[in-house]
Design a protein around this motif. Structure first.
Motif, PDB file in Angstrom:
ATOM      1  N   PRO A   1       8.403  -1.659 -10.881  1.00 45.89           N
ATOM      2  CA  PRO A   1       7.174  -0.952 -10.493  1.00 45.89           C
ATOM      3  C   PRO A   1       6.168  -1.859  -9.799  1.00 45.89           C
ATOM      4  O   PRO A   1       6.133  -3.069 -10.008  1.00 45.89           O
ATOM      5  CB  PRO A   1       6.623  -0.471 -11.844  1.00 45.89           C
ATOM      6  CG  PRO A   1       7.087  -1.515 -12.812  1.00 45.89           C
ATOM      7  CD  PRO A   1       8.435  -1.964 -12.326  1.00 45.89           C
ATOM      8  N   PHE A   2       5.345  -1.234  -8.969  1.00 45.41           N
ATOM      9  CA  PHE A   2       4.200  -1.891  -8.337  1.00 45.41           C
ATOM     10  C   PHE A   2       2.946  -1.115  -8.723  1.00 45.41           C
ATOM     11  O   PHE A   2       2.849   0.084  -8.443  1.00 45.41           O
ATOM     12  CB  PHE A   2       4.341  -1.901  -6.811  1.00 45.41           C
ATOM     13  CG  PHE A   2       5.458  -2.755  -6.288  1.00 45.41           C
ATOM     14  CD1 PHE A   2       5.224  -4.061  -5.891  1.00 45.41           C
ATOM     15  CD2 PHE A   2       6.751  -2.263  -6.206  1.00 45.41           C
ATOM     16  CE1 PHE A   2       6.247  -4.856  -5.405  1.00 45.41           C
ATOM     17  CE2 PHE A   2       7.791  -3.040  -5.721  1.00 45.41           C
ATOM     18  CZ  PHE A   2       7.535  -4.346  -5.329  1.00 45.41           C
ATOM     19  N   LYS A   3       2.007  -1.797  -9.369  1.00 49.00           N
ATOM     20  CA  LYS A   3       0.726  -1.174  -9.715  1.00 49.00           C
ATOM     21  C   LYS A   3      -0.221  -1.380  -8.539  1.00 49.00           C
ATOM     22  O   LYS A   3      -0.579  -2.503  -8.208  1.00 49.00           O
ATOM     23  CB  LYS A   3       0.171  -1.784 -11.001  1.00 49.00           C
ATOM     24  CG  LYS A   3       1.003  -1.475 -12.222  1.00 49.00           C
ATOM     25  CD  LYS A   3       0.525  -2.227 -13.456  1.00 49.00           C
ATOM     26  CE  LYS A   3      -0.782  -1.693 -13.964  1.00 49.00           C
ATOM     27  NZ  LYS A   3      -1.162  -2.328 -15.258  1.00 49.00           N
ATOM     28  N   ILE A   4      -0.618  -0.272  -7.908  1.00 49.20           N
ATOM     29  CA  ILE A   4      -1.371  -0.311  -6.660  1.00 49.20           C
ATOM     30  C   ILE A   4      -2.760   0.293  -6.885  1.00 49.20           C
ATOM     31  O   ILE A   4      -2.912   1.301  -7.575  1.00 49.20           O
ATOM     32  CB  ILE A   4      -0.621   0.489  -5.568  1.00 49.20           C
ATOM     33  CG1 ILE A   4       0.753  -0.150  -5.295  1.00 49.20           C
ATOM     34  CG2 ILE A   4      -1.432   0.560  -4.288  1.00 49.20           C
ATOM     35  CD1 ILE A   4       0.708  -1.579  -4.829  1.00 49.20           C
ATOM     36  N   THR A   5      -3.758  -0.325  -6.282  1.00 43.29           N
ATOM     37  CA  THR A   5      -5.111   0.218  -6.287  1.00 43.29           C
ATOM     38  C   THR A   5      -5.489   0.640  -4.872  1.00 43.29           C
ATOM     39  O   THR A   5      -4.694   0.493  -3.929  1.00 43.29           O
ATOM     40  CB  THR A   5      -6.132  -0.818  -6.790  1.00 43.29           C
ATOM     41  OG1 THR A   5      -6.284  -1.842  -5.786  1.00 43.29           O
ATOM     42  CG2 THR A   5      -5.667  -1.472  -8.089  1.00 43.29           C
ATOM     43  N   THR A   6      -6.709   1.116  -4.721  1.00 44.72           N
ATOM     44  CA  THR A   6      -7.163   1.529  -3.394  1.00 44.72           C
ATOM     45  C   THR A   6      -7.453   0.338  -2.480  1.00 44.72           C
ATOM     46  O   THR A   6      -7.843   0.521  -1.325  1.00 44.72           O
ATOM     47  CB  THR A   6      -8.420   2.404  -3.507  1.00 44.72           C
ATOM     48  OG1 THR A   6      -9.404   1.718  -4.296  1.00 44.72           O
ATOM     49  CG2 THR A   6      -8.091   3.736  -4.174  1.00 44.72           C
ATOM     50  N   ALA A   7      -7.245  -0.882  -2.985  1.00 45.55           N
ATOM     51  CA  ALA A   7      -7.344  -2.060  -2.113  1.00 45.55           C
ATOM     52  C   ALA A   7      -6.220  -2.078  -1.082  1.00 45.55           C
ATOM     53  O   ALA A   7      -6.355  -2.681  -0.007  1.00 45.55           O
ATOM     54  CB  ALA A   7      -7.309  -3.337  -2.943  1.00 45.55           C
ATOM     55  N   THR A   8      -5.090  -1.432  -1.400  1.00 50.29           N
ATOM     56  CA  THR A   8      -3.936  -1.435  -0.499  1.00 50.29           C
ATOM     57  C   THR A   8      -4.141  -0.423   0.628  1.00 50.29           C
ATOM     58  O   THR A   8      -4.422   0.756   0.378  1.00 50.29           O
ATOM     59  CB  THR A   8      -2.651  -1.125  -1.272  1.00 50.29           C
ATOM     60  OG1 THR A   8      -2.360  -2.218  -2.139  1.00 50.29           O
ATOM     61  CG2 THR A   8      -1.477  -0.924  -0.329  1.00 50.29           C
ATOM     62  N   GLN A   9      -3.980  -0.899   1.856  1.00 53.34           N
ATOM     63  CA  GLN A   9      -4.108  -0.048   3.028  1.00 53.34           C
ATOM     64  C   GLN A   9      -2.955  -0.327   3.988  1.00 53.34           C
ATOM     65  O   GLN A   9      -2.352  -1.405   3.971  1.00 53.34           O
ATOM     66  CB  GLN A   9      -5.441  -0.302   3.742  1.00 53.34           C
ATOM     67  CG  GLN A   9      -6.669   0.062   2.919  1.00 53.34           C
ATOM     68  CD  GLN A   9      -7.946  -0.168   3.697  1.00 53.34           C
ATOM     69  OE1 GLN A   9      -8.162  -1.241   4.256  1.00 53.34           O
ATOM     70  NE2 GLN A   9      -8.802   0.843   3.754  1.00 53.34           N
TER      71      GLN A   9
END
Length: 296
Positions: free
Chosen positions: A12-20
């Motif tokens: 898994p990859f835990k992603i936040t809204t920092a990723t664009q």
């Protein structure tokens, strides 16, 4: 032990809204423009569900879906799809963008924000990636390597693999001098035992996939570290405790998986030395057996 055909593991990859994800167009219906889209925070995977129809958690598919929506707002109207490259060596992606306008000229695509990058999806570097031809329809980005955190057993003559589950109970007992025994039972856990037999060396250790002969025998690009189970182990060891690896006994059945969490007794998470047994020197082959807890 239940046998399976081609199994796979995906982390898994835990992603936040920092990723664009950022698309640069030299020309389009609205001229030169940069279109940027933001990820929805959540847990995603590099898996084989490239359309999102089965599980809807493929990270790259999510990002290009967000980008396609952003293109609609920007007026560039490109149409995106994620493909799984054909061949025995599986786990490599290809991105396709169909033109929104005949004038479209694509400069580059990039994933920014520091959590993941183009390298995460099997591309040669974390930097912005140019398509094969920016004016082609569709524009293509073909990853030379397998995506990170994704390991698929490879076809090989004589390959054998299987898995079984065992239930154990945590019991603490204390016996007094007169023979009276007090017992506390703390419940049952399920342990998964996965045996991967006669694996080609390049699918186990980076040392071999860095050699062109071993890598080509596997079908991988030389230096594709994501071919190696040892790289999966390394990335697995860095996961947060609240997310789990998915194990699919059959890579062709995308909805059939179990979640795995190694425990204190699973020393292979630190090193494969004790569980990777070299069983042939010509060709170089390994048997690999790992264990982990099943998380419901």
């Amino acid at each position: 032990m239940a046998d399976f055909t081609r199994c796979l593991f995906t982390l898994p990859f835990k992603i936040t809204t920092a990723t664009q994800i950022k698309l640069v167009l030299a020309d389009s219906a609205v001229g030169g423009i940069t279109v940027t889209a933001t990820a929805v925070a959540g847990t995603y995977f590099n898996d084989l569900d490239v359309t999102g129809a089965s599980l809807g958690v493929n990270l790259l598919e999510h990002l290009i879906s967000q980008l396609e929506a952003a293109e609609g707002v920007a007026g560039t109207n490109g149409s995106w799809s994620l493909e799984h490259q054909a061949g025995d060596y599986q786990g490599r992606y290809r991105l396709e963008r169909e033109k929104g306008n005949a004038a479209d000229d694509v400069t580059s695509l990039e994933v920014i924000g520091g959590e993941v990058s183009m390298l995460t999806f099997g591309y040669a570097s974390a930097a912005a990636q140019a398509p094969a031809d920016g004016t082609e329809d569709p524009a293509l980005w073909t990853a030379p390597n397998r995506a990170q955190g994704l390991w698929i057993i490879d076809e090989y003559p004589g390959l054998s693999a299987g898995a079984e589950e065992r239930t154990s109970t945590t019991v603490l007992s204390a016996t007094s001098p007169d023979g009276t025994t007090a017992r506390d039972t703390y419940g049952d856990v399920t342990r998964k035992v996965i045996s991967l037999l006669t694996l080609p060396a390049a699918s186990v250790f980076k040392f071999y996939v860095d050699d062109a002969d071993y890598a080509s025998g596997l079908g991988a690009a030389t230096g594709d570290v994501n071919a190696c189970f040892d790289e999966l182990r390394r990335l697995w060891s860095r996961l947060d405790a609240d997310v789990y690896c998915r194990f699919y006994p059959d890579a062709a059945t995308l909805t059939d998986f179990v979640q795995l969490q190694p425990g204190a007794q699973d020393g292979w998470l630190a090193s494969l030395d004790a569980v990777a047994d070299r069983v042939s020197s010509n060709p170089v082959l390994y048997n690999l057996t790992i264990t982990a807890f099943v998380v419901e």
